[in-house]
Design an enzyme around this catalytic site. Sequence first.
Site, PDB file in Angstrom:
ATOM      1  N   GLU A   1     -42.800  29.022  33.580  1.00  0.00           N
ATOM      2  CA  GLU A   1     -41.526  29.496  33.859  1.00  0.00           C
ATOM      3  C   GLU A   1     -41.296  30.800  34.486  1.00  0.00           C
ATOM      4  O   GLU A   1     -42.166  31.662  34.033  1.00  0.00           O
ATOM      5  CB  GLU A   1     -40.704  29.087  32.763  1.00  0.00           C
ATOM      6  CG  GLU A   1     -40.159  27.669  32.562  1.00  0.00           C
ATOM      7  CD  GLU A   1     -39.305  27.391  31.322  1.00  0.00           C
ATOM      8  OE1 GLU A   1     -37.886  27.266  31.608  1.00  0.00           O
ATOM      9  OE2 GLU A   1     -39.744  27.730  30.179  1.00  0.00           O
TER      10      GLU A   1
ATOM     11  N   GLU B   1     -41.275  19.070  24.845  1.00  0.00           N
ATOM     12  CA  GLU B   1     -41.161  19.678  26.363  1.00  0.00           C
ATOM     13  C   GLU B   1     -42.320  20.581  26.439  1.00  0.00           C
ATOM     14  O   GLU B   1     -42.859  21.526  25.488  1.00  0.00           O
ATOM     15  CB  GLU B   1     -39.839  20.270  26.617  1.00  0.00           C
ATOM     16  CG  GLU B   1     -39.968  21.252  27.900  1.00  0.00           C
ATOM     17  CD  GLU B   1     -38.555  21.840  28.036  1.00  0.00           C
ATOM     18  OE1 GLU B   1     -37.439  21.254  27.600  1.00  0.00           O
ATOM     19  OE2 GLU B   1     -38.474  23.021  28.655  1.00  0.00           O
TER      20      GLU B   1
END
Length: 267
Positions: free
Chosen positions: A145, A140
């Site tokens: 974020e 990933e």
Amino acid sequence: MRVILVSIFILIVSSCFRHEGYELVWHDEFNYIGLPDSTKWSYDTEGNSWQWGNNELQHYTSHNETNAWVQDDKLYITATKSGNPAQPYTSARIITKGKGEWQYGRIEVCAKVAGGQGAWPAIWMLPVRNEYGNWPASGEIDIMEYVGYQPDSIYCTVHTGAYNHTKNTQKSAAWHLADAQHEFHVYAIEWTEKSCKFFIDGHKCFVFHKEAKASSDQWPFDQPFYLILNVAVGGHWGGKYGIDESIFPSTMEIDYVRVYQKSKPHN
């Protein structure tokens, strides 16, 4: 005439937005009105029944302009209260899978993040075929974020079989950015056979290098990935300190998405 105009626009974008050694191969400038372009984006709702593995509270919708729409040359992804006690929040998670998939390149997204305690917006990538097994074995890449309870920080992270948050071994960096929810910034990654380099507004903020003799457990990033844009609500990380009900609607705005790959040599 429309075909000619579209072709001219592509040529202009390609010539204006170049990085040395790269050429533009995919993009969305959001210069239209309505739902996200269906030739470039799909809706991911598969995890609604099991809360996406992170104990998140949102219900992702599809083809719902309350949660994802385009106007004023921007894409808006909004988490909002639903009025349904069984699904208290709705949001959108849009993906390029099947419509935009890449192995290596420069991916950049100009965005203003969704803010407020409980909001968890992200710009990230997952593998198309999970060549090495299910998460985290196939990797990933989290280009950006943001958790609303830390309004001055952006996180860049990779997850692999060896390095992931379930083991507390994830490879990550935090970048101080005090105005992320009020101003647009360019979040980017340059991904090659040897490294993933993360940038914010052109500043290199994190590098993950392929180790010598690395197995797929350390480096699964030799397969095609696709892009994800979403705003989650709550969850193990985003909801660590609860949810401020006054933040809704909480919206991430996207000015553009551009994908570049290495230019081919001209004979």
